[in-house]
Design a protein around this motif. Structure first.
Motif, short mmCIF file in Angstrom:
data_model
loop_
_atom_site.label_atom_id
_atom_site.label_comp_id
_atom_site.label_asym_id
_atom_site.label_seq_id
_atom_site.Cartn_x
_atom_site.Cartn_y
_atom_site.Cartn_z
N GLU A 91 1.09 -1.21 -0.11
CA GLU A 91 -0.11 0.19 0.58
C GLU A 91 1.10 1.49 -0.26
O GLU A 91 1.79 1.09 0.45
N ARG A 92 0.52 2.43 -0.81
CA ARG A 92 1.14 4.04 -0.82
C ARG A 92 0.52 5.19 -0.03
O ARG A 92 -1.13 4.73 0.10
N LEU A 93 0.74 5.87 0.50
CA LEU A 93 0.13 6.86 1.10
C LEU A 93 0.91 8.33 0.29
O LEU A 93 2.01 8.57 0.19
N ARG A 94 -0.03 8.92 -0.76
CA ARG A 94 0.31 9.98 -1.15
C ARG A 94 -0.22 11.28 -0.57
O ARG A 94 -1.18 11.66 0.24
N ILE A 95 0.79 12.16 0.08
CA ILE A 95 1.30 12.41 0.53
C ILE A 95 1.06 14.40 1.00
O ILE A 95 1.89 14.42 -0.26
N HIS A 96 0.24 15.41 0.72
CA HIS A 96 0.09 17.28 -0.33
C HIS A 96 1.42 17.38 1.05
O HIS A 96 -0.02 17.38 1.92
N VAL A 97 2.40 18.59 0.85
CA VAL A 97 3.06 18.64 2.59
C VAL A 97 3.53 20.40 1.48
O VAL A 97 3.61 20.71 0.80
N ALA A 98 2.98 20.93 2.22
CA ALA A 98 3.56 23.03 2.44
C ALA A 98 5.28 22.57 2.47
O ALA A 98 5.06 21.93 2.29
N SER A 99 5.52 23.31 1.66
CA SER A 99 7.45 22.88 0.70
C SER A 99 8.41 23.29 1.86
O SER A 99 8.94 22.50 2.64
N TYR A 138 -3.73 12.95 -4.07
CA TYR A 138 -3.21 12.96 -2.71
C TYR A 138 -3.95 12.25 -1.86
O TYR A 138 -5.67 12.08 -1.77
N ASP A 139 -3.60 11.68 -0.60
CA ASP A 139 -4.40 10.76 0.25
C ASP A 139 -4.69 11.36 2.11
O ASP A 139 -6.25 11.46 2.18
N VAL A 140 -3.61 11.79 1.46
CA VAL A 140 -3.92 13.04 3.15
C VAL A 140 -2.68 14.36 3.10
O VAL A 140 -2.13 14.23 2.06
N GLY A 141 -2.90 14.81 3.70
CA GLY A 141 -2.07 16.09 3.45
C GLY A 141 -1.22 17.48 4.62
O GLY A 141 -2.44 16.55 5.91
N ILE A 142 -0.18 18.42 4.57
CA ILE A 142 -0.08 18.94 6.23
C ILE A 142 0.08 20.50 5.33
O ILE A 142 0.68 21.04 4.63
N VAL A 271 -4.27 16.71 7.56
CA VAL A 271 -5.76 16.99 6.38
C VAL A 271 -6.29 15.61 5.68
O VAL A 271 -4.95 15.52 5.40
N GLN A 272 -7.14 15.65 6.23
CA GLN A 272 -8.07 14.11 5.52
C GLN A 272 -8.53 14.77 4.28
O GLN A 272 -10.29 14.60 4.93
N ASN A 278 -10.81 5.84 7.11
CA ASN A 278 -9.62 5.79 8.18
C ASN A 278 -8.62 4.40 7.30
O ASN A 278 -9.41 3.37 8.49
N THR A 279 -8.20 4.30 6.56
CA THR A 279 -7.38 2.87 6.14
C THR A 279 -6.34 2.68 7.44
O THR A 279 -5.86 3.81 8.55
N PRO A 280 -6.26 1.71 7.54
CA PRO A 280 -5.01 1.64 8.62
C PRO A 280 -3.69 2.52 8.16
O PRO A 280 -2.92 2.51 9.46
N ILE A 281 -3.10 2.59 6.97
CA ILE A 281 -1.98 3.70 6.65
C ILE A 281 -2.43 5.07 6.68
O ILE A 281 -1.72 5.68 7.55
N VAL A 282 -3.29 5.33 6.71
CA VAL A 282 -3.91 7.02 7.34
C VAL A 282 -3.55 7.28 8.94
O VAL A 282 -2.86 7.66 8.96
#
Length: 311
Positions: A91-99, A138-142, A271-272, A278-282
């Motif tokens: 499984e992968r988690l794609r994260i969008h995050v402030a630079s 993306y899946d989650v972010g900051i 951010v969700q 709410n998957t295990p990886i998230v």
């Protein structure tokens, strides 16, 4: 289903057929020529056919050997691809995050999450702007500061604490600022991606004990990370978030010329986009993020009251 020949023997046969000789096949497979010859002999005995014949000291495929040789390469490639796919994280988690948060806070810590969960793959995408719910991919972010996200999608991580920073070399060349007039001779560095006016320098100058000074002059950079890197080179004094410069302060790439730090009121949030998923990886990533943030907050408090420089 008939019993299949040895995969090692089939791989050896394919290499000999493709390369046209046992010596070359032995070199590619990193075995001896006699080992290649033995595998071919065993395969011929098991199949009950002659696969090669010698013609002028060279090996030539027999008619019965040509058919399997033409399809075996594709079959071996397919097997290799399948095994590689099995070895990939499930499984992968794609994260969008402030630079700046991604460069200076998340990425240096990310190996600890990966060590805890080696079965998962993490992909980090740096956002050069504050992203919004409509953004895709993306899946989650900051995210940082204020946004149009529903409160149910946001989990607070870190609260910003502003403090000036500069290089040790810069402070050797300039007197540490103790009052507003001292800043008149110092170059101050800005990040243009600030909340709406007043900016960070203005907010900090309104709060410290040395009086207000002109915060509109100085150099402007596109991101906080760039302004901090400029400060590291001795170019001037940048306004930083303590959490973003923990490592720099510990290694003395940067130091604090003034003891004051102020809580700005802006916050980094987890951010969700789809909080119901709410998957295990998230969940694991969110819990790890909060754990790291708590440790970072404790370290920032320690730095907050540490003596910045020797007078």
């Amino acid at each position: 289903m008939p019993r299949l020949p040895s995969l090692n023997a089939l791989r050896t046969f394919e290499a000999v057929a493709r390369l046209g000789g046992m010596e070359r096949a032995a070199g590619e497979l990193h075995v001896t020529q006699s080992a290649v010859s033995r595998q071919i002999r065993l395969l011929e005995e098991e199949l009950g056919i002659l696969l090669f014949r010698r013609v002028h000291r060279a090996l030539v495929l027999t008619p019965k050997g040509q058919a399997p040789a033409s399809t075996l390469r594709a079959a071996l490639d397919l097997i290799s691809s399948g095994v590689e796919h099995l070895a990939q994280p499930s499984e992968r988690l794609r994260i969008h995050v402030a630079s700046t948060f991604g460069i200076r806070w998340l990425v240096p810590r990310l190996s600890r999450f990966e060590a805890r969960h080696p079965e998962w793959r993490i992909e980090v995408n740096l956002a050069w702007y504050n992203f919004e719910p409509k953004d895709q991919g993306y899946d989650v972010g900051i995210t940082y500061g204020r946004s149009s996200w529903p409160d149910a999608c946001l989990t607070p991580i870190l609260t910003e604490q502003l403090t000036p920073v500069c290089s040790p070399d810069f402070l050797e060349r300039h007197r540490p600022p103790r009052q507003a007039s001292d800043f008149d001779t110092l170059q101050i560095l800005h990040c243009q991606f600030q909340p709406p006016n007043p900016g960070d320098w203005h907010r900090w100058a309104s709060d410290w004990s040395g009086g207000f000074f002109d915060t509109n002059r100085g150099e402007v950079f596109a991101t906080l990370d760039l302004s901090l890197r400029a400060a590291e080179t001795g170019r001037g004094i940048a306004m930083a978030d303590l959490a973003m410069v923990e490592d720099d302060l510990a290694l003395r790439r940067l130091i604090r010329p003034c003891p004051e730090a102020m809580v700005s009121g802006d916050t980094y949030h987890f951010v969700q986009p789809e909080p119901e998923h709410n998957t295990p990886i998230v969940l694991a990533f969110r819990d790890w993020l909060l754990e790291e943030a708590q440790a970072s907050t404790i370290q920032s408090r320690t730095v907050l009251f540490a003596s910045p420089v020797q007078a």
